[in-house]
Design a protein around this motif. Structure first.
Motif, mmCIF file in Angstrom:
data_model
loop_
_atom_site.group_PDB
_atom_site.id
_atom_site.type_symbol
_atom_site.label_atom_id
_atom_site.label_comp_id
_atom_site.label_asym_id
_atom_site.label_seq_id
_atom_site.Cartn_x
_atom_site.Cartn_y
_atom_site.Cartn_z
ATOM 1 N N UNK A 158 0.828 -1.206 0.000
ATOM 2 C CA UNK A 158 0.000 0.000 0.000
ATOM 3 C C UNK A 158 0.862 1.257 0.000
ATOM 4 N N UNK A 159 1.990 1.203 0.671
ATOM 5 C CA UNK A 159 2.918 2.348 0.671
ATOM 6 C C UNK A 159 3.304 2.732 -0.759
ATOM 7 N N UNK A 160 3.704 1.720 -1.550
ATOM 8 C CA UNK A 160 4.077 1.999 -2.930
ATOM 9 C C UNK A 160 2.902 2.438 -3.780
ATOM 10 N N UNK A 161 1.729 1.876 -3.520
ATOM 11 C CA UNK A 161 0.546 2.229 -4.304
ATOM 12 C C UNK A 161 0.144 3.681 -4.077
ATOM 13 N N UNK A 162 0.190 4.134 -2.833
ATOM 14 C CA UNK A 162 -0.156 5.529 -2.557
ATOM 15 C C UNK A 162 0.796 6.475 -3.264
ATOM 16 N N UNK A 163 2.066 6.124 -3.279
ATOM 17 C CA UNK A 163 3.014 7.000 -3.952
ATOM 18 C C UNK A 163 2.860 6.958 -5.465
ATOM 19 N N UNK A 164 2.448 5.837 -5.968
ATOM 20 C CA UNK A 164 2.173 5.745 -7.412
ATOM 21 C C UNK A 164 1.044 6.700 -7.794
ATOM 22 N N UNK A 165 -0.007 6.746 -6.977
ATOM 23 C CA UNK A 165 -1.120 7.648 -7.258
ATOM 24 C C UNK A 165 -0.745 9.102 -6.988
ATOM 25 N N UNK A 166 0.065 9.327 -5.957
ATOM 26 C CA UNK A 166 0.465 10.696 -5.616
ATOM 27 C C UNK A 166 1.336 11.329 -6.688
ATOM 28 N N UNK A 167 1.892 10.517 -7.580
ATOM 29 C CA UNK A 167 2.712 11.051 -8.666
ATOM 30 C C UNK A 167 1.877 11.577 -9.834
ATOM 31 N N UNK A 168 0.576 11.401 -9.788
ATOM 32 C CA UNK A 168 -0.286 11.935 -10.843
ATOM 33 C C UNK A 168 -0.322 13.463 -10.754
ATOM 34 N N UNK A 169 -0.747 14.146 -11.813
ATOM 35 C CA UNK A 169 -0.845 15.610 -11.755
ATOM 36 C C UNK A 169 -1.714 16.076 -10.591
ATOM 37 N N UNK A 170 -1.343 17.191 -10.013
ATOM 38 C CA UNK A 170 -1.991 17.667 -8.796
ATOM 39 C C UNK A 170 -3.477 17.961 -8.980
ATOM 40 N N UNK A 171 -3.887 18.348 -10.183
ATOM 41 C CA UNK A 171 -5.287 18.737 -10.380
ATOM 42 C C UNK A 171 -6.199 17.562 -10.720
ATOM 43 N N UNK A 172 -5.676 16.351 -10.732
ATOM 44 C CA UNK A 172 -6.502 15.168 -10.988
ATOM 45 C C UNK A 172 -7.438 14.956 -9.796
ATOM 46 N N UNK A 173 -8.731 14.789 -10.088
ATOM 47 C CA UNK A 173 -9.701 14.530 -9.030
ATOM 48 C C UNK A 173 -9.536 13.143 -8.454
ATOM 49 N N UNK A 174 -9.637 13.039 -7.131
ATOM 50 C CA UNK A 174 -9.505 11.751 -6.443
ATOM 51 C C UNK A 174 -10.881 11.304 -5.969
ATOM 52 N N UNK A 175 -11.297 10.114 -6.401
ATOM 53 C CA UNK A 175 -12.621 9.588 -6.083
ATOM 54 C C UNK A 175 -12.495 8.188 -5.477
ATOM 55 N N UNK A 176 -12.265 8.101 -4.163
ATOM 56 C CA UNK A 176 -12.166 6.783 -3.518
ATOM 57 C C UNK A 176 -13.535 6.177 -3.259
ATOM 58 N N UNK A 177 -13.571 4.871 -3.156
ATOM 59 C CA UNK A 177 -14.813 4.170 -2.820
ATOM 60 C C UNK A 177 -15.061 4.201 -1.320
ATOM 61 N N UNK A 178 -14.029 3.948 -0.546
ATOM 62 C CA UNK A 178 -14.181 3.918 0.903
ATOM 63 C C UNK A 178 -13.943 5.303 1.486
#
Length: 444
Positions: A158-178
């Motif tokens: 999960x540590x690596x996965x969060x950083x993978x997503x955090x590398x996306x452009x800052x203005x990308x909307x984040x829509x989690x399920x939980x």
């Protein structure tokens, strides 16, 4: 492009419908798919894709049925190995849509091994990411739902996965399920969506230096896992049928004792004040609210037949829907008038009345361990509400004396009162206040 959220407060989850140029993408739908398909129809949207981020642990998926109903393409993580037709989503292998819309799967293991997030691009530009149970608003999805043996490994992933997503452009909307209220997340923020930029600034987990410290943080104080979770993942692998249809049968009160003897579990959904005045011995009182289904799935044996007790005019359809979301489909009927069979009782008192009874009394605290540690109730016997069923009533409680029961508001304590009654105890429930209020008053 528009993203329409569908909040299910009792499970702390969100489903999303993304629309673009008359086409729709449905993400992580729960089993009651009518509300999603109706929203698409109202907007004259043709559902093109149904996406699943992972094999859910907290509810039965409606993805397969939504795809069958609409002809949409069903997309699941490649490693899910689901036993029904679907398009496997492989890491960074784009799935082309129409009118410039592209879906890019991003493997984000951690909450589950197969977990996959979906980045949506419009005309080649990333605009939104559906992160399921990976990167959440100021938080992250739990890595321990598949058991303690795998929790450490999944937390490091999960540590690596969060950083993978955090590398996306800052203005990308984040829509989690939980989100807040979900037992699949580590904490809640009061918000349900975000942006990558906001998470870089406000999510403390993204500031941890390495996978080991991250895993230690996620696993330091895990919340309990609802009992019904164990049944959700396997069902979602094999496929979930459409929920049963039809009106609920009206049951006469004289039938209930026989139903109980036949193995039917009676759930009283009336307000706690009505339950206190008289409920059926042996029944479980869970007043109807947003989290009714979760408590029913936690406290009643999974798959057991149930009958409901409700007030005249009470919305039992909502109760049945919540049960259906977790696969408790065997609802035999509803009783609207108990007559004279509601012979069990408990008392409801306010904070002042509760305090007046505490001297020399036996007190039961049914809050979660993390709540108890934050505000201990001196002298109380401690047993988390579901453990009253799983482990039984604490042996130190005396049946010949009243048991004062407290939680955070009275909701769980009133449920506990009906469970205690099965074992011959008479409960006094702190209503409208919590054990923390009692502790503060006793300190003062």
């Amino acid at each position: 492009m528009e993203v329409i959220p569908f909040r299910t407060p009792g499970l702390g989850d969100q489903t999303y419908l993304l629309t673009h140029e008359g086409k729709g993408v449905l993400v992580d739908p729960q089993r009651d798919i009518g509300r999603f398909l109706d929203a698409a129809a109202e907007r004259d949207v043709d559902l093109r894709f149904v996406l699943e981020t992972h094999l859910h642990n907290d509810y039965l998926s409606g993805a397969e049925q939504a795809a069958l109903r609409t002809g949409a393409e069903l997309v699941l993580p490649a490693a899910s190995a689901a036993a029904y037709p679907h398009t496997p989503a492989f890491h960074l292998e784009d799935i082309p849509g129409t009118d410039g819309l592209t879906i890019r799967p991003i493997h984000t293991p951690g909450h589950t091994p197969e977990h996959t997030s979906y980045l949506v691009l419009i005309d080649g530009e990333p605009v939104a990411v559906f992160s399921g149970g990976s990167l959440l608003v100021t938080s992250a999805g739990r890595p321990d739902l598949l058991g303690p043996e795998r929790a450490g490994t999944l937390a490091r992933l999960q540590y690596g996965s969060l950083r993978r997503l955090a590398a996306l452009p800052r203005d990308v909307g984040l829509y989690p399920t939980h989100g807040e209220g979900s037992f699949c997340g580590v904490s809640g923020a009061g918000r349900h969506t975000s942006t990558i930029g906001d998470e870089l600034e406000g999510n403390a987990l993204l500031g941890l230096p390495d996978a080991e410290s991250f895993a230690g943080e996620l696993l330091a104080d895990p919340m309990p896992i609802p009992a019904f979770y164990a049944h959700m993942g396997p069902a979602n692998v094999l496929g979930v049928p459409a929920p049963p249809e039809g009106d609920l049968r009206e049951i006469g009160p004289e039938e209930l004792p026989e139903e109980l003897r036949g193995g039917v579990h009676v759930i009283d959904v009336r307000p706690r004040g009505e339950q206190a005045a008289g409920f059926v011995p042996g029944s479980t009182g869970i007043e109807l609210g947003d989290d009714f289904g979760s408590w029913a799935g936690w406290l009643v044996p999974y798959g057991a037949p149930v009958a409901l007790v409700a007030e005249p005019g009470q919305d039992v359809a909502e109760a049945v829907t919540q049960l259906s979301r977790i696969g408790m489909d065997d609802v035999r009927g509803v009783v609207r008038d108990l007559g004279d069979i509601g012979s069990a009782r408990f008392d409801l008192v306010d904070l002042e009345g509760f305090l007046a009874l505490t001297s020399g009394a036996q007190v039961l605290d049914v809050r979660m361990p993390v709540e108890r540690r934050a505000a201990p109730l001196p002298g109380a016997t401690e047993r988390f509400l579901p453990d009253l069923v799983a482990e039984g009533v604490p042996a130190e409680l005396d049946r010949d004396r009243r048991v004062l029961v407290a939680c955070g508001s009275g909701r769980r304590a009133s449920i506990a009162a009906t469970i205690l009654a099965r074992e011959g105890y008479r409960a006094v429930v702190l209503n409208g206040s919590g054990a923390h209020d009692v502790a503060a008053a006793l300190e003062a």
